[in-house]
Structures are given as structure tokens and as C-alpha cells.
Motif scaffolding. Structure first.
Motif, mmCIF file in Angstrom:
data_model
loop_
_atom_site.group_PDB
_atom_site.id
_atom_site.type_symbol
_atom_site.label_atom_id
_atom_site.label_comp_id
_atom_site.label_asym_id
_atom_site.label_seq_id
_atom_site.Cartn_x
_atom_site.Cartn_y
_atom_site.Cartn_z
ATOM 1 N N HIS A 147 13.539 -3.620 -0.266
ATOM 2 C CA HIS A 147 12.126 -3.462 0.086
ATOM 3 C C HIS A 147 11.869 -3.914 1.521
ATOM 4 C CE1 HIS A 147 7.732 -4.382 0.049
ATOM 5 N NE2 HIS A 147 7.721 -3.323 -0.739
ATOM 6 N N ARG A 148 11.077 -3.110 2.232
ATOM 7 C CA ARG A 148 10.542 -3.516 3.530
ATOM 8 C C ARG A 148 9.029 -3.557 3.403
ATOM 9 N NH1 ARG A 148 13.707 -5.753 7.383
ATOM 10 N NH2 ARG A 148 11.684 -5.665 8.413
ATOM 11 N N ARG A 149 8.418 -4.641 3.866
ATOM 12 C CA ARG A 149 6.999 -4.854 3.592
ATOM 13 C C ARG A 149 6.110 -4.721 4.823
ATOM 14 N NH1 ARG A 149 3.503 -10.166 1.781
ATOM 15 N NH2 ARG A 149 1.747 -8.999 0.891
ATOM 16 N N LEU A 150 5.042 -3.952 4.645
ATOM 17 C CA LEU A 150 3.902 -3.959 5.553
ATOM 18 C C LEU A 150 2.787 -4.651 4.789
ATOM 19 C CD1 LEU A 150 2.489 -3.040 8.180
ATOM 20 C CD2 LEU A 150 1.870 -0.925 6.996
ATOM 21 N N ALA A 151 2.463 -5.880 5.181
ATOM 22 C CA ALA A 151 1.536 -6.704 4.409
ATOM 23 C C ALA A 151 0.096 -6.236 4.604
ATOM 24 C CB ALA A 151 1.678 -8.167 4.817
ATOM 25 N N ILE A 152 -0.546 -5.857 3.494
ATOM 26 C CA ILE A 152 -1.935 -5.368 3.522
ATOM 27 C C ILE A 152 -2.831 -6.204 2.610
ATOM 28 C CG2 ILE A 152 -3.441 -3.394 3.096
ATOM 29 C CD1 ILE A 152 -1.564 -2.882 5.402
ATOM 30 N N ILE A 153 -2.372 -6.411 1.381
ATOM 31 C CA ILE A 153 -3.118 -7.167 0.375
ATOM 32 C C ILE A 153 -2.327 -8.426 0.034
ATOM 33 C CG2 ILE A 153 -4.049 -7.147 -1.976
ATOM 34 C CD1 ILE A 153 -5.568 -5.276 -0.185
ATOM 35 N N ASP A 154 -3.022 -9.565 -0.028
ATOM 36 C CA ASP A 154 -2.385 -10.849 -0.357
ATOM 37 C C ASP A 154 -1.164 -11.074 0.530
ATOM 38 O OD1 ASP A 154 -1.663 -13.238 -1.457
ATOM 39 O OD2 ASP A 154 -0.970 -12.417 -3.364
ATOM 40 N N LEU A 155 -1.427 -11.355 1.796
ATOM 41 C CA LEU A 155 -0.354 -11.487 2.780
ATOM 42 C C LEU A 155 0.703 -12.514 2.390
ATOM 43 C CD1 LEU A 155 -2.437 -9.768 4.281
ATOM 44 C CD2 LEU A 155 -1.931 -11.063 6.347
ATOM 45 N N PRO A 156 0.309 -13.717 1.909
ATOM 46 C CA PRO A 156 1.351 -14.690 1.561
ATOM 47 C C PRO A 156 1.994 -14.458 0.202
ATOM 48 C CG PRO A 156 -0.812 -15.670 1.238
ATOM 49 C CD PRO A 156 -1.044 -14.322 1.852
ATOM 50 N N GLY A 157 1.316 -13.746 -0.722
ATOM 51 C CA GLY A 157 1.786 -13.701 -2.105
ATOM 52 C C GLY A 157 2.412 -12.405 -2.562
ATOM 53 N N GLY A 158 2.495 -11.403 -1.696
ATOM 54 C CA GLY A 158 2.952 -10.098 -2.157
ATOM 55 C C GLY A 158 4.388 -9.761 -1.827
ATOM 56 N N ALA A 159 5.235 -10.762 -1.624
ATOM 57 C CA ALA A 159 6.631 -10.515 -1.258
ATOM 58 C C ALA A 159 7.359 -9.737 -2.349
ATOM 59 C CB ALA A 159 7.346 -11.827 -0.978
ATOM 60 N N GLN A 160 8.286 -8.854 -1.922
ATOM 61 C CA GLN A 160 9.081 -8.042 -2.835
ATOM 62 C C GLN A 160 10.545 -8.057 -2.392
ATOM 63 O OE1 GLN A 160 7.518 -4.134 -3.989
ATOM 64 N NE2 GLN A 160 5.634 -4.610 -2.863
ATOM 65 N N PRO A 161 11.447 -7.629 -3.316
ATOM 66 C CA PRO A 161 11.253 -7.225 -4.702
ATOM 67 C C PRO A 161 10.606 -8.341 -5.526
ATOM 68 C CG PRO A 161 13.418 -6.558 -3.955
ATOM 69 C CD PRO A 161 12.856 -7.473 -2.907
ATOM 70 N N MET A 162 9.832 -7.927 -6.529
ATOM 71 C CA MET A 162 9.119 -8.856 -7.390
ATOM 72 C C MET A 162 9.665 -8.724 -8.808
ATOM 73 S SD MET A 162 4.965 -9.131 -7.901
ATOM 74 C CE MET A 162 4.684 -9.499 -6.158
ATOM 75 N N GLU A 163 9.840 -9.845 -9.479
ATOM 76 C CA GLU A 163 10.368 -9.799 -10.845
ATOM 77 C C GLU A 163 9.524 -10.656 -11.770
ATOM 78 O OE1 GLU A 163 14.353 -11.368 -10.897
ATOM 79 O OE2 GLU A 163 13.649 -13.450 -10.800
ATOM 80 N N VAL A 164 9.660 -10.376 -13.056
ATOM 81 C CA VAL A 164 8.998 -11.179 -14.070
ATOM 82 C C VAL A 164 9.991 -11.388 -15.211
ATOM 83 C CG1 VAL A 164 8.022 -9.171 -15.266
ATOM 84 C CG2 VAL A 164 6.923 -11.401 -15.489
ATOM 85 N N ASP A 165 9.963 -12.596 -15.765
ATOM 86 C CA ASP A 165 10.827 -12.917 -16.904
ATOM 87 C C ASP A 165 10.105 -12.592 -18.204
ATOM 88 O OD1 ASP A 165 13.259 -14.030 -15.819
ATOM 89 O OD2 ASP A 165 12.017 -15.686 -15.064
#
Length: 612
Positions: free
Chosen positions: A48-66
Motif C-alpha cells: 500500500h502507498r498512502r495519500l492521507a485524506i481522512i484521519d491522517l494519523p490513524g489510517g495507515a495501511q495495510p490494515m488488519e483485524v483479529d
């Protein structure tokens, strides 16, 4: 906005292939200049390459959930405009969130609804979900195909990416272009699913591609349907306005500076005015940008596509709306700069551009990026509301081909393939390819019993634009904007608006005797009279003869250098054309010079193997 890439392989241990997924991801650094990341497991590698638009500090990817049964990971590109409502609904269903990003909402929507999540999303998006519980990949694309997504099946899995260049960075992908790929480049219609490169496919709009150990399969979750339109004229206009107000409000949401693209036409002016109205309620001033060319207004000459220059109308709107406006004015040397052409062809991955209209769009977006990260565009209104001249030309209406090609042939009798060598043209037989593509497209059109022959014909034409023509322009918009890290949103592609207007009778689309009657009357109260009365004018093209003269010199240099791309070109025509008096270069010759130069850059960037 961002760029995504990935590699699924059910035989290979991908934890040993970190450098490859890194390389795939890096090809799209321009799509995501703010951050990058990978998620690698034995049979799945996501980038993933990110262009931060929404929730700049919290939207980092790849994102996973357990989950109790395993992990689920996502790489996501685009925007889900109804993510706040979805988050509220998912919370009521027991989900908990750690960020304010729309990506996390989409991930939890998958946990709740599985592959049916796409039906709940309003937005422009292309994303991949890897589920370790089932060893299954989902590739999901938005309904109108605003965001791109490609895939390349392999012996034991699949490669995917927002752009072909990400896939081509993997050694398993071969850089081969066959006859069908070349036909796509020169036919001026976009075959759903085709991706030019052999073995590569494009996820079709409104489609989910599922990959697991059993293989690969496609599922359509949205397509245009024919339903009866029961609203009268007044109600139809009011509903279009109601939809536009809601759409623009949603698409103005951003945690970074945003602006609007303004051409002085009805479409962009309506978006500018509605944006200005909504931002004013918050005490903000809308910012607008327009592209122009040195001397264009003063020296403008009407041509078959454009009756008036944009400049005066742009300034009327900016003054009427009270926008903070800036013109981006380009000269011939800047437009013809080889570095700019290389950037635009490199962004598109194909030499299938629109000449100076690509270069100017790239330069416009590059200039805007110095001030804003998000821009709203009037793109696609002509396809939705019936704005192009050929919608209203009786000959084009009845032509046994795509109507824009009927009109284009009148303007450029040689066609787009005239640049090719005679033997290449003969091998490709593009006329037959176009005829076959047209018949296939018409066979898909949803029709209603009881419609008149004329109404059925106009429904067909609208469908062709919404499933073939608009995708060329949306792809161009995405590539040029993301090449400079700018997110461009397209309110007129909201599927609710598209569905509603598609089913309005042609008599309603033209009830005032003009093109785009529904849009004109829906936005008339917020626009200056000059724009309400203006005749449709496409995206501008420079008329400066100096530009054509520079192109001629550049092509002459290719001939002198023995450029390898010339092997596909009609060298006899080129040798004659480069000897012409520069003042006598016509539109067709200029267009052909553009194609030759684009192909030269493409060959130099990708070194494709061409198989006829």
C-alpha cells in the motif's frame, strides 16, 4: 486515495519475496506520497502507498483485524463517502473502532457482510481483502469504475495492482502486447475487463473478483437497470438538485485542503457553485482552478468541437460564486516539453492519450497539488445527462457504431489508427474490432417494453457512454491526478444520480430544447446567466500553431534517431508530414504527431514485446 498492490500464491512462500512486493508497491509511490507499507504472510503479500485524506494519523495501511478464527487484512484505495453512517450502523451491530478512517469501516463491513459489503458502500474505491480464515482474496471495484484495479492470474494465484506498472514489476508478469491490446489502444472505446497487456485483466466496475484455491471467479454486484421513470419534469429537476446537494456535501468532506476544477462549462460551474454555497455556510471560501493557454481567449477560433473559449466564462463563475480563483496558464513550449509527455504517458501506462489535453491536465493537477490535496471535478456529466454534440446529431444518433466515433470520423477522416503502418493496420483490422465491440455493447443494454424506437435508441446511446466512453475519461483523470498525488472526486458519478438520470426519458433530458436540461435547470439558481446559456464546450485544447510546429520537430528527430516505435508507424506519411510548412499542419496531422511521440515514450519506458 492511494495505490494498492499484491501477490497471492498458494504454492510459494511469499515471506521470501519481500523485495518483490516492495518493488511492486514502489512503482506507485506517486499515488501515495505520504506513507507506504506491506503485509506479508506465506501465501499473501499486500502492498500500500498512502495519500492521507481522512484521519491522517490513524489510517495507515495495510490494515488488519483479529477474529477468533484468524486475521483479515485490507489494502484500500479511494473514498467511502457514507463511512460515518456505516460506522454508526456497525457499532450498533457490536463492532468497535480504533480509528476515524473509512478504511477501518470498510474492513469491518467485510466482517459483517462478507462479499455483500460492496452493496453498502457509496463512493469511489478499489480494494483487496485477504481472509486467512478461508485463504480467500476479494478484489472489489466501485460501480462506475472511478478507481482502477488490475489483476494478472498466475499458475498458483494472482497478482494485482492499482496500475499495470505495479503488476509488471513482478517477474511473473510478461510485458507482451498482442493484437487485441493494440486494438484497444487505437479503437477509442474501452472494452470492459481489457487491460492491453497480454494476460492482464481489469476488474470491471461494479464487480468483485474472488480468488481462492479453487480458482478465480467474477461476481457482478451492480449494473444499470431499465426501470420506469414516473416523476414529472418539475419533480425530476428537484430530485436531481436534491441528489447533487447531498453528493457535493459528502464529497467535500476532507481532513486536507480541497478545491474545485472550473472550466466555465455547465458541469464544473455547477459543482463550483454548489461547493461554494455549502462551504459558505461553514464560513469557508471555495477555491477554484482553471487551465488556460497563452493568448487563447484573444486569438480563439471556433472549431467543430468548441464554439467559445473558456476564460470569460470561468471568470464569470468565479466572480458570481466568490471563489478564490487561479488560472494555470500554459505556453506551447511547456505543453510540448518531452519531460511532461513522459510523465503523462508513464502515468497512463499506455500511449492512448489525448495529446495536449493530457499534458495540460497533468500540468494543471501538478500546479493544484501545491495548494490542495483534494479536488472536485465536473467530469462525467456529459455522459450522464447527454451533453456531447453527437447526442443531438441525427446522423450520429443513427450511426451503426459508437456515436463519438461517428462524429470523430467527421473531424478526423483518417481515424486514430492512421498513424500505423499499412501492414499493421491490415493485421489489426480495427474497423471489424470496433464493429464487434459495438454489437457486444448494444447486446448488453437493458431496455423497457413499450418504449418508442427513438427512446430505445437514445437509451442505447446513453448506456454506451456510461459503460464505454466515460471509462476512458475516468481512467485519464485518475492517472493524471494520482501521478502528482492529487485526489480528484467526481460527484456526477454517484451511482444514485447515474441510475436516476439513466432512466429519465430523452424528452426530459432535453425538455428545454438544449443539452443537459435536467442539470441546467437544477443548478440555474446558483449560476451566472452566461454559463446557463453557454453551449457545451469540451475540455480545452491549445490552438497555438507554435505547439504543432514543436511536435513536428520532435517527430523529425525521432526519424533521424531511428526510434524503434516507428516500426509500427506509417513512415511514408511521417516523412511527408515532417516536411510540411509548419503553418499548414492541420488537426489530423497534429494528432498523429502526438500518437507517434506517445508511442516512442511508451516503448522507451516499458520496452514491450509486440506480437501481431
Amino acid at each position: 486515495m492511494c495505490g494498492i498492490s499484491g501477490w497471492i500464491d498458494f504454492q510459494r512462500d511469499l515471506t521470501r519475496e519481500q523485495s518483490v512486493i516492495d518493488a511492486m508497491c514502489e512503482t506507485m509511490a506517486c499515488r501515495g506520497p505520504d506513507a507506504g507499507g506491506t503485509w506479508v504472510r506465506p501465501h499473501a503479500a499486500l502492498g500500500h502507498r498512502r495519500l492521507a485524506i481522512i484521519d491522517l494519523p490513524g489510517g495507515a495501511q495495510p490494515m488488519e483485524v483479529d477474529t477468533p478464527d484468524g486475521k483479515v487484512a485490507i489494502v484500500y484505495s479511494g473514498e467511502t463517502y457514507n463511512f460515518t453512517e456505516l460506522r454508526d450502523e456497525l457499532r450498533r451491530r457490536g463492532h468497535r473502532f480504533d480509528t476515524d478512517s473509512d478504511t477501518e469501516v470498510v474492513l469491518h463491513a467485510y466482517l459483517e457482510w462478507g462479499a455483500q459489503l460492496a452493496e453498502h458502500l457509496n463512493g469511489m474505491f478499489a480494494f483487496a481483502v485477504w481472509d486467512t480464515r478461508t485463504d480467500q482474496l476479494l478484489l472489489v471495484r466501485d460501480r462506475m469504475g472511478i478507481k482502477p484495479l488490475y489483476y494478472y492470474p498466475t499458475e498458483h494465484g494472482v497478482l494485482f495492482g492499482s496500475e499495470p506498472k505495479a503488476i509488471l514489476a513482478n517477474p511473473l508478469a510478461e510485458k507482451v502486447v498482442g493484437a487485441d491490446g493494440l486494438r484497444e489502444l487505437f479503437a477509442m472505446t474501452k472494452t470492459p475487463g481489457a487491460a492491453v497487456w497480454e494476460g492482464m485483466r481489469e476488474v470491471q466496475p461494479g464487480t468483485i473478483v474472488t480468488v481462492d484455491r479453487k480458482g478465480l471467479r467474477e461476481t457482478t454486484y451492480w449494473q444499470l437497470r431499465a426501470v420506469e421513470h414516473t416523476d414529472d419534469q418539475r419533480t425530476s429537476v428537484a430530485h436531481v438538485r436534491e441528489l447533487l446537494d447531498d453528493i457535493v456535501a459528502r464529497q467535500l468532506i476532507s481532513d486536507v485542503p480541497r478545491c474545485v476544477l472550473l472550466s466555465g462549462g455547465l458541469d464544473s460551474s455547477a459543482i463550483t457553485a454548489l461547493s461554494g454555497q455549502q462551504l459558505a455556510r461553514k464560513g469557508e471560501q471555495v477555491r477554484s482552478f482553471a487551465v488556460d493557454f497563452v493568448g487563447q481567449t484573444e486569438n480563439f477560433q471556433p472549431d467543430p468541437m468548441r464554439d467559445t473559449p473558456d476564460g470569460p466564462y470561468v471568470h464569470d463563475v468565479a466572480e458570481h460564486v466568490g471563489s478564490r480563483h487561479q488560472d494555470i496558464v500554459l505556453d506551447p513550449d511547456t505543453l510540448a516539453d518531452p519531460a511532461v509527455r513522459r510523465a503523462s504517458v508513464g502515468a497512463r501506462d499506455f500511449p492512448m492519450g489525448l495529446g495536449d489535453m493530457d499534458q495540460s491536465l497533468y500540468l494543471l493537477f501538478k500546479a493544484i497539488r501545491g495548494h490542495s490535496t483534494v479536488a472536485l471535478s465536473g467530469e462525467s456529466a456529459d455522459e450522464v445527462f447527454g451533453g456531447y454534440k453527437w447526442f443531438h446529431d441525427p446522423q450520429a444518433q443513427q450511426a451503426d457504431t459508437f456515436p463519438w466515433l461517428a462524429m470523430f470520423t467527421d473531424v478526423h477522416p483518417g481515424g486514430r489508427s492512421e498513424v500505423l503502418a499499412p501492414e499493421v493496420r491490415a493485421a489489426l483490422d480495427i474497423d471489424t474490432f470496433i464493429a464487434d465491440s459495438y454489437r457486444q455493447a448494444v447486446s448488453e443494454v437493458p431496455l423497457r417494453d413499450g418504449d418508442s424506437d427513438f427512446e430505445r435508441r437514445m437509451r442505447i446511446i446513453c448506456y454506451l457512454h456510461l459503460t464505454r466512453f466515460v471509462r476512458i475519461l475516468l481512467d485519464r483523470k485518475d492517472r493524471m491526478s494520482m501521478a502528482v498525488g492529487l485526489e480528484v472526486r467526481v460527484p456526477f458519478c454517484d451511482h444514485r444520480l447515474v441510475e436516476y438520470v439513466f432512466n429519465t426519458p430523452w424528452s426530459l433530458k432535453t425538455f428545454d430544447g438544449r443539452e443537459k436540461s435536467l442539470l441546467r435547470h437544477a443548478a440555474a439558481d446558483v449560476l451566472p446567466k452566461s454559463v446557463v446559456e453557454r453551449v457545451k464546450s469540451p475540455y480545452p485544447s491549445t490552438q497555438d500553431p507554435k505547439y504543432a510546429a514543436v511536435l513536428q520537430k520532435q517527430v523529425a528527430q525521432l526519424v533521424s534517431d531511428g526510434d524503434p516505435a516507428l516500426a509500427l508507424c506509417d513512415e511514408k506519411w511521417i516523412n511527408e508530414a515532417i516536411k510540411q510548412d509548419p503553418a499548414q499542419i492541420d488537426t489530423f496531422a497534429r494528432h498523429t504527431f502526438e500518437r507517434v511521440l506517445d508511442m516512442s515514450v511508451w516503448f522507451d519506458i516499458h520496452h514491450p514485446t509486440v506480437k501481431l
